[in-house]
Design an enzyme around this catalytic site. Structure first.
Site, short mmCIF file in Angstrom:
data_model
loop_
_atom_site.label_atom_id
_atom_site.label_comp_id
_atom_site.label_asym_id
_atom_site.label_seq_id
_atom_site.Cartn_x
_atom_site.Cartn_y
_atom_site.Cartn_z
N ASN A 214 0.90 -1.15 0.05
CA ASN A 214 -0.14 -0.05 0.08
C ASN A 214 1.06 1.17 -0.21
OD1 ASN A 214 0.63 0.95 2.83
ND2 ASN A 214 -0.37 -1.31 3.23
N ALA A 279 1.14 1.34 11.54
CA ALA A 279 1.61 0.86 10.22
C ALA A 279 0.14 0.49 9.39
CB ALA A 279 2.35 -0.54 10.54
O1 PMT Z 1 2.70 6.11 6.30
P1 PMT Z 1 2.02 7.57 6.12
O2 PMT Z 1 2.17 7.72 4.39
O3 PMT Z 1 2.53 8.86 6.83
O4 PMT Z 1 0.48 7.59 6.61
C1 PMT Z 1 -0.05 7.23 7.57
C2 PMT Z 1 -1.07 6.21 7.65
C3 PMT Z 1 -2.37 6.89 6.95
C4 PMT Z 1 -0.56 4.92 7.23
C5 PMT Z 1 -1.41 6.28 9.25
O5 PMT Z 1 -2.04 7.46 9.95
C6 PMT Z 1 -2.35 5.19 9.54
O6 PMT Z 1 -3.53 5.48 9.24
N1 PMT Z 1 -2.18 3.89 9.83
C7 PMT Z 1 -3.12 2.66 10.12
C8 PMT Z 1 -3.31 2.52 8.77
C9 PMT Z 1 -4.39 0.84 8.84
O7 PMT Z 1 -4.01 0.08 8.35
O8 PMT Z 1 -5.60 1.29 9.44
P2 PMT Z 1 -6.69 0.22 9.57
O9 PMT Z 1 -7.89 1.08 10.05
O10 PMT Z 1 -6.91 -0.86 8.51
O11 PMT Z 1 -6.22 -0.70 10.79
C10 PMT Z 1 -6.47 -0.36 12.29
C11 PMT Z 1 -5.34 -0.50 13.36
O12 PMT Z 1 -4.92 -1.87 13.25
C12 PMT Z 1 -3.98 0.36 12.73
O13 PMT Z 1 -3.36 0.81 13.96
C13 PMT Z 1 -3.27 -0.84 12.32
O14 PMT Z 1 -1.90 -0.63 12.35
C14 PMT Z 1 -3.58 -2.15 12.91
N2 PMT Z 1 -3.44 -3.53 12.19
C15 PMT Z 1 -4.20 -3.84 11.22
C16 PMT Z 1 -4.13 -4.90 10.64
C17 PMT Z 1 -3.39 -5.83 10.83
N3 PMT Z 1 -3.24 -7.14 10.54
N4 PMT Z 1 -2.68 -5.64 12.10
C18 PMT Z 1 -2.62 -4.32 12.79
O15 PMT Z 1 -2.07 -4.18 13.66
#
Ligand code: PMT
Length: 402
Positions: A214, A279
């Site tokens: 991504n 991440a």
């Molecule tokens: O890296 P940049 O370009 O500066 O951009 C920043 C960002 C937009 C990536 C960052 O601010 C952000 O939003 N990160 C989380 C991205 C994400 O995957 O969000 P999510 O809503 O899908 O996941 C929710 C949470 O679970 C996140 O904290 C993620 O790290 C965590 N996760 C998700 C899936 C997984 N398998 N394991 C996780 O730990």
């Protein structure tokens, strides 16, 4: 002047002759780096017009609690969330009494009650009103609630009498706010704490040369790591492949896939105090990785994907002593979905950011909605480095309160 007050500040103006000085206060705050919105009581509008403050602040002035127009754009709740600091100058005996007793019967008093922003008052009133036992009792109540009181000054008053009750001059109020900010920054410390972060994207191999990934650049996560290091923390980033510069005095564990990020994070979590998951972890990986480069054999290629383990959820469930912060990247229903993740993943706090249409991923700026179980705060669009410092300050406060 350096931009020492780089904050969202609501200037509240209650009824009093000193209201004319608030025009200079608004200008001084903007010069000091603040974004200013003005909220006036009805009585204040009798002394000076909202138009003056609209021109000076560059924003519409808020006066009515039940203003349909304002509710649609920025009602008291939005204004309360927007504010990082509220200064009421002049603060009349009346507004002090209402704040002391939690009375919310106009926009300004409701805003103060609904906001988590630090509240500062610059009292101004007749000296006999100031020394009146009722005002002094209210003052004591407000101080006990950590509401900061600046002034009043002693001198000749508009009524012709002399005594304590003059509003501090605008430059003196700004100096007090700057001083208060400096003290706050000094008391924020993560000395002796271990902050663990995940940052950047993951890569899920398809064959020896291709992968699923991504657009995460790591800018947000690395900025937060630097902000935590600057507060004295020992910091570890479990990082996906990024091109952002490697910061000094931060331990970086480089990984590629979600599975590698999962095992490295769970191992590092054993010694951590705070975990921040920034991440963008791939939710799926290929069921089988082709050992040789896939050749074109037809119009379609079928890939089977399997769901990856959720790192954040596993950390929060296995290490319940950790203060866990998640991020939520959402294209719509940002707050609703983030609240769901806060509960489902058993987090202490979640940071929602809108993504898509050129927002969030691989940008220098971001916009954050910080949500915990009984509160919420908005940080409007700013540089990721600035946001990181503001976010870590909020995390530190909530960590020490938990
Ligand atoms: O890296 P940049 O370009 O500066 O951009 C920043 C960002 C937009 C990536 C960052 O601010 C952000 O939003 N990160 C989380 C991205 C994400 O995957 O969000 P999510 O809503 O899908 O996941 C929710 C949470 O679970 C996140 O904290 C993620 O790290 C965590 N996760 C998700 C899936 C997984 N398998 N394991 C996780 O730990």
């Amino acid at each position: 002047m350096t931009k020492q007050l780089n904050k969202n500040i609501v200037v509240g103006i209650s009824g009093g002759i000193a209201a004319y000085k608030s025009a200079t206060l608004v200008r001084e705050l903007i010069k000091a780096g603040a974004k200013v919105r003005v909220c006036m009581t009805n009585a204040a509008t009798q002394f000076i017009t909202p138009l003056t403050f609209q021109a000076l602040s560059g924003n519409p002035v808020h006066t009515d609690l039940l203003d349909n127009r304002a509710e649609a754009a920025m009602g008291h709740i939005e204004l309360a969330r927007w504010a990082e600091l509220i200064i009421i100058a002049p603060a009349s005996a009346d507004i002090m009494a209402r704040l002391a007793h939690g009375i919310a019967n106009d926009l300004l008093s409701t805003l103060c009650l609904a906001s988590e922003a630090s509240l500062h008052l610059a009292p101004a009133m007749n000296h006999i009103m100031w020394t009146n036992a009722a005002t002094q009792a209210n003052l004591q109540t407000l101080r006990q609630r950590d509401i900061k009181i600046h002034g009043p000054a002693i001198g000749e008053q508009a009524c012709g009498e002399t005594g304590a009750g003059r509003m501090l001059e605008p430059d003196a109020i700004v100096a007090k706010l700057v001083e208060n900010q400096a003290t706050l920054n000094k008391t924020l410390s993560l000395q002796g704490k271990h902050v663990l972060l995940t940052a950047g994207p993951t890569r899920e191999a398809i064959d020896p040369v291709r992968y699923i990934s991504n657009r995460s650049s790591g800018k947000m996560g690395y900025s937060i790591a630097i902000a935590a290091r600057d507060l004295g923390a020992m910091v570890t980033i479990v990082s996906g492949p990024v091109t952002v510069p490697t910061p000094k005095n931060i331990d970086i564990i480089k990984v590629e896939s979600a599975a590698e990020m999962h095992s490295a994070t769970l191992a590092a979590a054993k010694s951590a105090d705070i975990f921040i998951a920034t991440a963008a972890v791939s939710d799926f990986s290929t069921k089988d990785i082709f050992s040789k480069k896939i050749k074109k054999t037809g119009e379609y290629l079928r890939l089977q994907l399997k769901q990856n383990a959720d790192i954040l959820s596993d950390v929060s469930h296995q290490f319940s002593h950790l203060f866990t912060v998640g991020f939520a990247a959402e294209t719509h229903n940002v707050i609703k979905y983030a609240r769901g993740k806060l509960k489902r993943k058993k987090l202490d706090l979640i940071v929602a950011n809108p993504v898509g249409e050129g927002k969030g991923f691989d940008q220098d700026t971001n916009q954050l909605e910080i949500i915990w179980h009984d509160g919420q705060l908005s940080l409007p669009e700013k540089e990721k480095q600035t946001l990181a410092h503001e976010l870590i300050a909020i995390i530190v406060k909530r960590y020490f309160q938990s």
